[in-house]
Design an enzyme around this catalytic site. Structure first.
Site, PDB file in Angstrom:
ATOM      1  N   VAL A  59      -1.968  -7.352  -3.941  1.00 37.70           N
ATOM      2  CA  VAL A  59      -1.712  -8.470  -3.031  1.00 37.70           C
ATOM      3  C   VAL A  59      -3.023  -9.211  -2.813  1.00 37.70           C
ATOM      4  O   VAL A  59      -4.036  -8.616  -2.408  1.00 37.70           O
ATOM      5  CB  VAL A  59      -1.126  -7.954  -1.695  1.00 37.70           C
ATOM      6  CG1 VAL A  59      -1.123  -9.051  -0.634  1.00 37.70           C
ATOM      7  CG2 VAL A  59       0.295  -7.445  -1.928  1.00 37.70           C
TER       8      VAL A  59
ATOM      9  N   GLY B 183      -0.192   4.428   0.166  1.00 34.76           N
ATOM     10  CA  GLY B 183      -0.991   5.584   0.591  1.00 34.76           C
ATOM     11  C   GLY B 183      -0.224   6.341   1.668  1.00 34.76           C
ATOM     12  O   GLY B 183       1.004   6.199   1.793  1.00 34.76           O
ATOM     13  N   PHE B 184      -0.949   7.119   2.461  1.00 33.12           N
ATOM     14  CA  PHE B 184      -0.287   7.911   3.510  1.00 33.12           C
ATOM     15  C   PHE B 184       0.558   7.025   4.424  1.00 33.12           C
ATOM     16  O   PHE B 184       1.689   7.352   4.761  1.00 33.12           O
ATOM     17  CB  PHE B 184      -1.335   8.638   4.359  1.00 33.12           C
ATOM     18  CG  PHE B 184      -1.985   9.788   3.652  1.00 33.12           C
ATOM     19  CD1 PHE B 184      -1.311  10.990   3.487  1.00 33.12           C
ATOM     20  CD2 PHE B 184      -3.278   9.693   3.169  1.00 33.12           C
ATOM     21  CE1 PHE B 184      -1.901  12.065   2.848  1.00 33.12           C
ATOM     22  CE2 PHE B 184      -3.884  10.761   2.532  1.00 33.12           C
ATOM     23  CZ  PHE B 184      -3.202  11.949   2.365  1.00 33.12           C
TER      24      PHE B 184
ATOM     25  N   GLY C 127       0.831  -1.201   0.000  1.00 31.83           N
ATOM     26  CA  GLY C 127       0.000   0.000   0.000  1.00 31.83           C
ATOM     27  C   GLY C 127       0.863   1.248   0.000  1.00 31.83           C
ATOM     28  O   GLY C 127       1.664   1.462   0.918  1.00 31.83           O
TER      29      GLY C 127
ATOM     30  N   ALA D  70      -6.001  11.055   7.540  1.00 31.23           N
ATOM     31  CA  ALA D  70      -4.625  11.113   7.043  1.00 31.23           C
ATOM     32  C   ALA D  70      -3.587  11.141   8.174  1.00 31.23           C
ATOM     33  O   ALA D  70      -2.594  10.410   8.118  1.00 31.23           O
ATOM     34  CB  ALA D  70      -4.462  12.330   6.141  1.00 31.23           C
ATOM     35  N   GLN D  71      -3.783  11.964   9.201  1.00 29.36           N
ATOM     36  CA  GLN D  71      -2.767  12.075  10.256  1.00 29.36           C
ATOM     37  C   GLN D  71      -2.524  10.758  10.996  1.00 29.36           C
ATOM     38  O   GLN D  71      -1.372  10.344  11.143  1.00 29.36           O
ATOM     39  CB  GLN D  71      -3.114  13.206  11.237  1.00 29.36           C
ATOM     40  CG  GLN D  71      -2.478  14.540  10.876  1.00 29.36           C
ATOM     41  CD  GLN D  71      -0.968  14.452  10.728  1.00 29.36           C
ATOM     42  OE1 GLN D  71      -0.269  13.802  11.506  1.00 29.36           O
ATOM     43  NE2 GLN D  71      -0.429  15.101   9.712  1.00 29.36           N
TER      44      GLN D  71
ATOM     45  N   GLU E 108     -18.375  17.915   2.113  1.00 27.91           N
ATOM     46  CA  GLU E 108     -17.557  18.558   1.067  1.00 27.91           C
ATOM     47  C   GLU E 108     -18.215  18.395  -0.294  1.00 27.91           C
ATOM     48  O   GLU E 108     -18.296  19.326  -1.094  1.00 27.91           O
ATOM     49  CB  GLU E 108     -16.170  17.901   1.003  1.00 27.91           C
ATOM     50  CG  GLU E 108     -15.253  18.334   2.110  1.00 27.91           C
ATOM     51  CD  GLU E 108     -13.965  17.517   2.185  1.00 27.91           C
ATOM     52  OE1 GLU E 108     -13.806  16.555   1.415  1.00 27.91           O
ATOM     53  OE2 GLU E 108     -13.126  17.856   3.032  1.00 27.91           O
TER      54      GLU E 108
ATOM     55  N   ASP F 170      -5.704   3.360   7.786  1.00 30.53           N
ATOM     56  CA  ASP F 170      -7.135   3.038   7.868  1.00 30.53           C
ATOM     57  C   ASP F 170      -7.381   1.566   8.156  1.00 30.53           C
ATOM     58  O   ASP F 170      -8.407   1.191   8.718  1.00 30.53           O
ATOM     59  CB  ASP F 170      -7.813   3.364   6.530  1.00 30.53           C
ATOM     60  CG  ASP F 170      -8.101   4.843   6.369  1.00 30.53           C
ATOM     61  OD1 ASP F 170      -7.753   5.617   7.279  1.00 30.53           O
ATOM     62  OD2 ASP F 170      -8.673   5.217   5.326  1.00 30.53           O
TER      63      ASP F 170
HETATM   64  C1  LIG Z   1     -13.027  11.307  -0.446  1.00 31.25           C
HETATM   65  C2  LIG Z   1     -12.163  11.284   0.783  1.00 31.25           C
HETATM   66  C3  LIG Z   1     -11.864  12.467   1.442  1.00 31.25           C
HETATM   67  C4  LIG Z   1     -11.040  12.461   2.566  1.00 31.25           C
HETATM   68  N1  LIG Z   1     -10.752  13.641   3.187  1.00 31.25           N
HETATM   69  C5  LIG Z   1      -9.905  13.641   4.243  1.00 31.25           C
HETATM   70  C6  LIG Z   1      -9.521  14.863   4.853  1.00 31.25           C
HETATM   71  O1  LIG Z   1      -9.943  15.966   4.451  1.00 31.25           O
HETATM   72  N2  LIG Z   1      -8.653  14.810   5.904  1.00 31.25           N
HETATM   73  C7  LIG Z   1      -8.148  13.627   6.375  1.00 31.25           C
HETATM   74  O2  LIG Z   1      -7.359  13.624   7.308  1.00 31.25           O
HETATM   75  N3  LIG Z   1      -8.504  12.457   5.808  1.00 31.25           N
HETATM   76  C8  LIG Z   1      -9.368  12.433   4.766  1.00 31.25           C
HETATM   77  N4  LIG Z   1      -9.712  11.245   4.185  1.00 31.25           N
HETATM   78  C9  LIG Z   1      -9.198   9.994   4.767  1.00 31.25           C
HETATM   79  C10 LIG Z   1      -7.774   9.715   4.328  1.00 31.25           C
HETATM   80  O3  LIG Z   1      -7.637   9.913   2.946  1.00 31.25           O
HETATM   81  C11 LIG Z   1      -7.438   8.270   4.715  1.00 31.25           C
HETATM   82  O4  LIG Z   1      -7.581   8.157   6.106  1.00 31.25           O
HETATM   83  C12 LIG Z   1      -6.028   7.905   4.308  1.00 31.25           C
HETATM   84  O5  LIG Z   1      -5.904   7.935   2.897  1.00 31.25           O
HETATM   85  C13 LIG Z   1      -5.650   6.532   4.822  1.00 31.25           C
HETATM   86  O6  LIG Z   1      -4.341   6.247   4.445  1.00 31.25           O
HETATM   87  P1  LIG Z   1      -3.875   4.740   4.229  1.00 31.25           P
HETATM   88  O7  LIG Z   1      -2.446   4.808   3.872  1.00 31.25           O
HETATM   89  O8  LIG Z   1      -4.293   3.913   5.375  1.00 31.25           O
HETATM   90  O9  LIG Z   1      -4.725   4.214   2.998  1.00 31.25           O
HETATM   91  P2  LIG Z   1      -4.842   4.765   1.513  1.00 31.25           P
HETATM   92  O10 LIG Z   1      -4.421   6.180   1.429  1.00 31.25           O
HETATM   93  O11 LIG Z   1      -6.217   4.400   1.084  1.00 31.25           O
HETATM   94  O12 LIG Z   1      -3.781   3.883   0.714  1.00 31.25           O
HETATM   95  C14 LIG Z   1      -3.947   2.516   0.531  1.00 31.25           C
HETATM   96  C15 LIG Z   1      -3.124   2.084  -0.670  1.00 31.25           C
HETATM   97  O13 LIG Z   1      -3.163   0.671  -0.746  1.00 31.25           O
HETATM   98  C16 LIG Z   1      -3.335   0.266  -2.102  1.00 31.25           C
HETATM   99  N5  LIG Z   1      -3.955  -1.060  -2.084  1.00 31.25           N
HETATM  100  C17 LIG Z   1      -5.185  -1.387  -1.623  1.00 31.25           C
HETATM  101  N6  LIG Z   1      -5.373  -2.716  -1.692  1.00 31.25           N
HETATM  102  C18 LIG Z   1      -4.234  -3.227  -2.199  1.00 31.25           C
HETATM  103  C19 LIG Z   1      -3.809  -4.548  -2.495  1.00 31.25           C
HETATM  104  N7  LIG Z   1      -4.581  -5.624  -2.233  1.00 31.25           N
HETATM  105  N8  LIG Z   1      -2.591  -4.740  -3.053  1.00 31.25           N
HETATM  106  C20 LIG Z   1      -1.782  -3.668  -3.320  1.00 31.25           C
HETATM  107  N9  LIG Z   1      -2.140  -2.401  -3.037  1.00 31.25           N
HETATM  108  C21 LIG Z   1      -3.339  -2.183  -2.469  1.00 31.25           C
HETATM  109  C22 LIG Z   1      -4.197   1.357  -2.694  1.00 31.25           C
HETATM  110  O14 LIG Z   1      -4.039   1.418  -4.099  1.00 31.25           O
HETATM  111  C23 LIG Z   1      -3.663   2.604  -1.988  1.00 31.25           C
HETATM  112  O15 LIG Z   1      -2.621   3.202  -2.715  1.00 31.25           O
HETATM  113  C24 LIG Z   1     -10.525  11.224   3.047  1.00 31.25           C
HETATM  114  C25 LIG Z   1     -10.838  10.039   2.395  1.00 31.25           C
HETATM  115  C26 LIG Z   1     -11.639  10.062   1.272  1.00 31.25           C
HETATM  116  C27 LIG Z   1     -11.948   8.774   0.575  1.00 31.25           C
END
Ligand SMILES: Cc1cc2nc3c(=O)[nH]c(=O)nc-3n(C[C@H](O)[C@H](O)[C@H](O)COP(=O)(O)OP(=O)(O)OC[C@H]3O[C@@H](n4cnc5c(N)ncnc54)[C@H](O)[C@@H]3O)c2cc1C
Length: 411
Positions: A76, A7-8, A5, A307-308, A165, A294
């Site tokens: 994965v 992401g953040f 993953g 995000a934080q 939003e 998340d």
């Molecule tokens: C529309 C929207 C608005 C938001 N606004 C805010 C905001 O204003 N402020 C705030 O703090 N938070 C906000 N959030 C929440 C924030 O974006 C999430 O909490 C944050 O992105 C979580 O980070 P993460 O790294 O856990 O997951 P993610 O950022 O979701 O990253 C997960 C990654 O894993 C990858 N992935 C998933 N499954 C697999 C797999 N099986 N194999 C390989 N790769 C995989 C995905 O492609 C992705 O790149 C928002 C969320 C959304 C959807």
């Protein structure tokens, strides 16, 4: 070390490990199904024609090269924590000594009939583009029907930050109609925000919630509380009390769950399917597997899916692996609350900051804009986002980025 993953959370873990080098020697492989990392907080701007999709997507390869990690594209599909191997969708296997799982969360339809088929979600770049095209399609249909036609109604399900939003920006889009769609009466485009509870933006203080409600209503959003959706159809939403709402478009922003595939990985799961971790963020009963963002939850200290928490847990997981690699014990994770923000639209946002600081209005909106632009990855994305959002808000209503019409011949 394998990180699943980008992401953040995943990127924060990779950064922490890169920072620990050269004192800690390890090979890091970052796996993501997408070749870019998505900045989810601004996806609604892509969906409403304010930003280009590239503005919120950052190439993972670029990140990998800069941080000395290897990138592997793939989804994965299986994790075997005992054999220390993850399997990708092409059947290949990647071994690990330590694993960080950070695959985030996705839409939760709560089993509502028709919701998956007839509503739009907003978690990926592709979904944001699909929604943008659906909005364009609905407006073009309304334009074809002319000023005496039925117009268009959009139902946004869920009164959390994403729903607010989305509803606020859709309502503002009406200001662009006289210029962009002169055949459509602005009043014929309804934006309905349906919330199951009796409050919007539940985690915020009451005065901030009241402000957000006032601002939405001032923009013409019809906010409906105690509204539970029983079914979503192609052009309607049926409520539990048997009544229906017109809905040329339904946007589902009512909650998240971890991806279904995670259940097959044999790891302990809690509410919403989140993987249960201990105080040091290691998955319960699995010493070499961490979970962050998340996806993860420490049942003693549950954190919001924002995000934080994702950045901080990802960073902590990376640091703990660096400690383990130098034979040091792990440390417990402590969350540092830097505050929460949500925006309603132009010059309207709320911010709940540490030390009891609460902001509303233009100041909160400028703070929100600054934080979001600064947090984007890559100067190019920051510059293009600044330009596009300035265009949207300073040159409103002329700045709509055009989409496609889903039913148009040739796609
Ligand atoms: C529309 C929207 C608005 C938001 N606004 C805010 C905001 O204003 N402020 C705030 O703090 N938070 C906000 N959030 C929440 C924030 O974006 C999430 O909490 C944050 O992105 C979580 O980070 P993460 O790294 O856990 O997951 P993610 O950022 O979701 O990253 C997960 C990654 O894993 C990858 N992935 C998933 N499954 C697999 C797999 N099986 N194999 C390989 N790769 C995989 C995905 O492609 C992705 O790149 C928002 C969320 C959304 C959807």
């Amino acid at each position: 070390v394998v990180i699943v993953g980008a992401g953040f959370a995943g990127l924060a873990a990779a950064r922490a490990l890169a920072k620990a080098a050269p004192d800690v020697e390890c090979k890091v492989t970052l796996i993501d199904r997408h070749v870019y990392s998505t900045f989810q907080p601004l996806l609604y701007q892509v969906a409403t024609g304010g930003l280009n999709p590239g503005d919120v997507a950052y190439p993972v390869r670029g990140f990998a090269v800069r941080h000395g990690v290897r990138y592997r594209q793939g989804t994965v599909v299986d994790v075997d924590a005992d054999k220390r191997v993850v399997t990708l969708d092409d059947g290949s296997a990647v071994d690990f000594d330590y694993l960080v799982l950070a695959v985030g969360a996705h839409v939760n339809y709560f089993g509502v009939p028709g919701a998956a088929e007839h509503s739009a979600a907003l978690y990926t770049r592709k979904e944001a583009l699909t929604l943008r095209d659906e909005i364009m399609g609905a407006l073009e249909r309304a334009a074809r029907a002319g000023p005496d036609g039925p117009g268009a109604a959009v139902v946004v399900v869920g009164g959390g930050p994403t729903g607010v939003e989305m509803a606020g920006t859709l309502a503002e889009l009406r200001a662009a109609l006289p210029v962009a769609f002169p055949e459509v009466r602005p009043t014929a485009v309804r934006v309905i925000l349906a919330e199951q509870g009796d409050e919007l933006l539940a985690p915020f203080r009451p005065e901030l919630r009241a402000y957000a409600l006032r601002e939405l209503q001032r923009r013409g959003v019809e906010v409906r509380f105690s509204t539970t959706i029983a079914e979503v159809g192609e052009d309607f939403v049926r409520l539990h009390d048997g009544s229906t709402l017109p809905a040329q478009l339904t946007v589902w922003a009512a909650g998240v769950a971890v991806p279904d595939a995670v259940a097959a990985w044999g790891l302990p799961q809690g509410r919403g399917g989140r993987i249960l971790v201990g105080h040091d963020l290691r998955v319960q009963h699995h010493d070499r597997v961490f979970a962050a963002g998340d996806l993860a939850m420490d049942p003693d200290h549950p954190l919001p899916q924002l995000a934080q928490p994702a950045i901080q847990t990802g960073r902590h997981a990376g640091r703990q692996i660096a400690r383990l690699l130098t034979a040091l014990p792990t440390q417990p994770f402590h969350y540092r609350d830097k505050g929460t923000m949500a925006t309603i639209g132009r010059r309207a946002a709320i911010a709940q900051l540490p030390l009891g600081v609460r902001l509303t209005g233009t100041v909160a909106w400028l703070a929100w804009l600054t934080v979001h632009i600064v947090s984007l990855l890559g100067s190019r994305n920051r510059a293009s986002t600044l330009l596009n959002l300035s265009w949207r808000y300073l040159y409103w209503p002329g700045g709509l980025i055009v989409g496609d019409i889903p039913e148009a011949e040739g796609g």
